[in-house]
Design an enzyme around this catalytic site. Structure first.
Site, PDB file in Angstrom:
ATOM      1  N   GLY A 216      44.372  63.230  -7.867  1.00  0.00           N
ATOM      2  CA  GLY A 216      43.303  62.268  -7.635  1.00  0.00           C
ATOM      3  C   GLY A 216      43.734  61.043  -6.882  1.00  0.00           C
ATOM      4  O   GLY A 216      42.993  60.073  -6.782  1.00  0.00           O
ATOM      5  N   ARG A 237      50.589  62.591  -5.752  1.00  0.00           N
ATOM      6  CA  ARG A 237      50.634  63.956  -6.277  1.00  0.00           C
ATOM      7  C   ARG A 237      49.298  64.637  -5.992  1.00  0.00           C
ATOM      8  O   ARG A 237      48.793  65.406  -6.773  1.00  0.00           O
ATOM      9  CB  ARG A 237      50.981  63.921  -7.780  1.00  0.00           C
ATOM     10  CG  ARG A 237      51.117  65.266  -8.458  1.00  0.00           C
ATOM     11  CD  ARG A 237      52.136  66.182  -7.855  1.00  0.00           C
ATOM     12  NE  ARG A 237      53.475  65.682  -8.016  1.00  0.00           N
ATOM     13  CZ  ARG A 237      54.568  66.434  -7.921  1.00  0.00           C
ATOM     14  NH1 ARG A 237      54.481  67.721  -7.709  1.00  0.00           N
ATOM     15  NH2 ARG A 237      55.744  65.896  -8.047  1.00  0.00           N
ATOM     16  N   ASP A 238      48.731  64.278  -4.859  1.00  0.00           N
ATOM     17  CA  ASP A 238      47.512  64.978  -4.475  1.00  0.00           C
ATOM     18  C   ASP A 238      47.477  65.036  -2.958  1.00  0.00           C
ATOM     19  O   ASP A 238      48.531  65.001  -2.331  1.00  0.00           O
ATOM     20  CB  ASP A 238      46.275  64.314  -5.095  1.00  0.00           C
ATOM     21  CG  ASP A 238      45.176  65.347  -5.349  1.00  0.00           C
ATOM     22  OD1 ASP A 238      44.888  66.132  -4.434  1.00  0.00           O
ATOM     23  OD2 ASP A 238      44.617  65.373  -6.456  1.00  0.00           O
ATOM     24  N   GLU A 239      46.305  65.121  -2.365  1.00  0.00           N
ATOM     25  CA  GLU A 239      46.207  65.347  -0.927  1.00  0.00           C
ATOM     26  C   GLU A 239      47.079  64.365  -0.148  1.00  0.00           C
ATOM     27  O   GLU A 239      47.125  63.177  -0.451  1.00  0.00           O
ATOM     28  CB  GLU A 239      44.769  65.175  -0.453  1.00  0.00           C
ATOM     29  CG  GLU A 239      43.729  65.988  -1.201  1.00  0.00           C
ATOM     30  CD  GLU A 239      43.951  67.470  -1.128  1.00  0.00           C
ATOM     31  OE1 GLU A 239      44.630  67.933  -0.189  1.00  0.00           O
ATOM     32  OE2 GLU A 239      43.464  68.169  -2.031  1.00  0.00           O
TER      33      GLU A 239
END
Ligand SMILES: *[C@@H]1O[C@H](CO)[C@@H](O)[C@H](O)[C@H]1NC(C)=O
Ligand SMILES: *[C@@H]1O[C@H](CO)[C@@H](O)[C@H](O)[C@H]1NC(C)=O
Ligand SMILES: *[C@@H]1O[C@H](CO)[C@@H](O)[C@H](O)[C@H]1NC(C)=O
Length: 466
Positions: A216, A237-239
């Site tokens: 997120g 830790r996402d896109e």
């Protein structure tokens, strides 16, 4: 400029423009936007302000909108912000953010939204301005940091964006899903660092984005037409840098995903319309994938896409096409049609190639993918053992892809893979992260790097070095 470098830059421009549909960035020069300087210190702000939001709004309304060719200026220094601003409708203007703004309210929305701007430049002249979100203080609420909405002919560069918030929603499930190593939750309405919503002719470059080691915390999410995004470093830790629908003529290059989730196209659902996208010179260290195309049922298409020159190390998945991505609610169509997608010059390894394949094409049974072309793709596993998987996937360059012009569905095939002949242990970038940032402590404000892919300099120098 010598003849050779002139020729080289002309070639660079034409190569760039072959992908883009025309020029990007502001139509007039930065100097033509300096006839009026709208300094927030003249509109109620001071260095150390407890809430720089109202002075920014006031400088915009009472100065920028009244003087074409103006610059909204936030001088170097630290500011807090608790009132979010929407700057709507400016033409031929710049936002020079040399200061660092710290979020102090947990209101949702967007800290700085720029809407319907035309001929616009958002930058930091000292390459040190930006936003510190201190997301660790309020993981479950808060704003996106910057949102660019339906703007045209613009650029955004030399900004630092740190630690947006995140909103947990529902647990991730199994079926070959994108499974973060550290969290079993994901977001349907996460709080991102930079969102580019529609609009056209934009250039985004020289950014450092730092988020926590949580889902997120997307780096850059973009959808729209004719965008060039280059020289961006993302830790989260996402896109990393992700294209959403609808989009066309998007060029993403020289991206450093430093312990991020990895880049993607998605999530895609009904009515997807994405074409003419190039990602090249993408370096990914750790995180969830080298690249993912993700959807769950849905309709529409993704076509004419090139993924060139990828280096990835120790990601969970590698080249990951998953059209049954279970972290997403299913769309109503039978599947998004993927076609004419080329993967060229990849070198990388996943952490455990048996648990999670270095390459998989899980395509929709209701819309088998075709013309998937792999050339010189050398993905392997740090464990020296790997499988590859295909389902309803047609193309060349991978043993489990089927050939032929009749594209019928087939059940998932798992094959053991052998180490590709061209595989070498991927090059690293100096300064790679070995771990993500903690979720319960402030993330230090970084500086913007000058290289974002092994062996390649940044395309435009940092503003502070101009
Ligand atoms: C954006 O720039 C192009 C020229 O590159 C121009 O044709 C177009 O009208 C501009 N858009 C707007 C909304 O002015
Ligand atoms: C396939 O995509 C490439 C871009 O990657 C494009 O140049 C080419 O024209 C496309 N081919 C077809 C048949 O559309
Ligand atoms: C990657 O993360 C490490 C560890 O924090 C940091 O030292 C390095 O500067 C980061 N790389 C970039 C390009 O910011």
């Amino acid at each position: 400029m010598g003849f050779k470098s002139l020729l080289a830059s002309l070639l660079l421009v034409s190569a760039t423009f072959a992908q883009l549909s025309g020029r990007v960035g502001p139509t007039s020069s930065l100097s033509s936007k300096q006839s009026t300087i709208c300094n927030v210190l003249d509109y109620g702000g001071s260095i150390g302000s407890a809430d720089i939001g109202p002075p920014i709004s006031s400088a915009f309304t009472n100065c920028v909108l009244k003087h074409s060719g103006s610059t909204l200026y936030v001088p170097a220094g630290n500011y807090n912000m608790q009132t979010w601003v929407t700057l709507n409708g400016g033409t031929k203007w710049a936002f020079r953010l040399d200061g660092l703004i710290t979020r102090t309210s947990t209101t949702g929305g967007n800290m700085i939204a720029i809407e319907n701007a035309n001929d616009f430049e958002f930058y930091s002249a000292n390459s040190a301005g930006g936003i510190q979100g201190y997301g660790y203080q309020c993981r479950n609420a808060g704003p996106r940091l910057i949102r660019m909405v339906t703007s045209t002919n613009w650029s955004l560069h030399d900004l630092i964006l740190v630690d947006c918030m995140f909103t947990p929603r529902y647990p991730r499930a199994a079926r070959g899903a994108f499974t973060p190593e550290t969290s079993d939750e994901h977001c349907t309405a996460p709080e991102f660092h930079l969102v580019i919503q529609q609009g056209s002719n934009g250039e985004v470059y020289n950014l450092a984005i730092r988020g926590a080691n949580l889902g997120g915390s997307d780096g850059v999410d973009v959808w729209g037409s004719n965008y060039w995004i280059h020289d961006v470093e993302v830790t989260n830790r996402d896109e990393c840098v992700t294209v959403k629908s609808p989009s066309n003529n998007i060029l993403v290059e020289r991206i450093w995903c430093n312990q991020s989730g990895g880049s993607a196209i998605g999530s895609l659902s009904d009515g997807t319309a994405i074409q003419d996208v190039v990602y090249r010179d993408i370096y990914t260290n750790g995180g969830n994938q080298a690249f993912m195309i993700k959807s769950n049922m849905g309709s529409g298409y993704v076509r004419n896409v090139l993924f060139q020159n990828f280096i990835a190390r120790g990601t969970a998945y590698g080249l990951n096409v998953n059209q049954y991505w279970s972290s997403q609610s299913p769309g109503s169509g039978a599947g998004v049609q993927l076609s004419n997608i080329t993967f060229q010059n990849w070198d990388g390894n996943v952490a455990n190639g048996v648990q999670r394949p270095p390459i998989q094409f899980i395509c929709a049974d209701g819309a088998p993918c075709f013309d998937m072309t792999l050339s010189n793709v050398n993905m392997w596993s740090q464990t020296n053992e790997a499988v590859v998987k295909c389902e309803s996937a047609y193309g060349t360059g991978l043993s489990c892809l089927r050939s032929g012009s009749s594209h019928t569905s087939y059940a998932v095939v798992t094959q053991s893979a052998t180490r590709p002949a061209g595989y070498t242990t991927p090059t690293t970038m100096p300064g790679d992260l070995t771990d993500g940032f903690a979720t319960n402590a402030p993330i230090p404000t970084p500086t913007i790097p000058t290289s974002f892919f092994p062996g390649l300099p940044q395309i435009s120098p940092l503003a502070k070095n101009l």
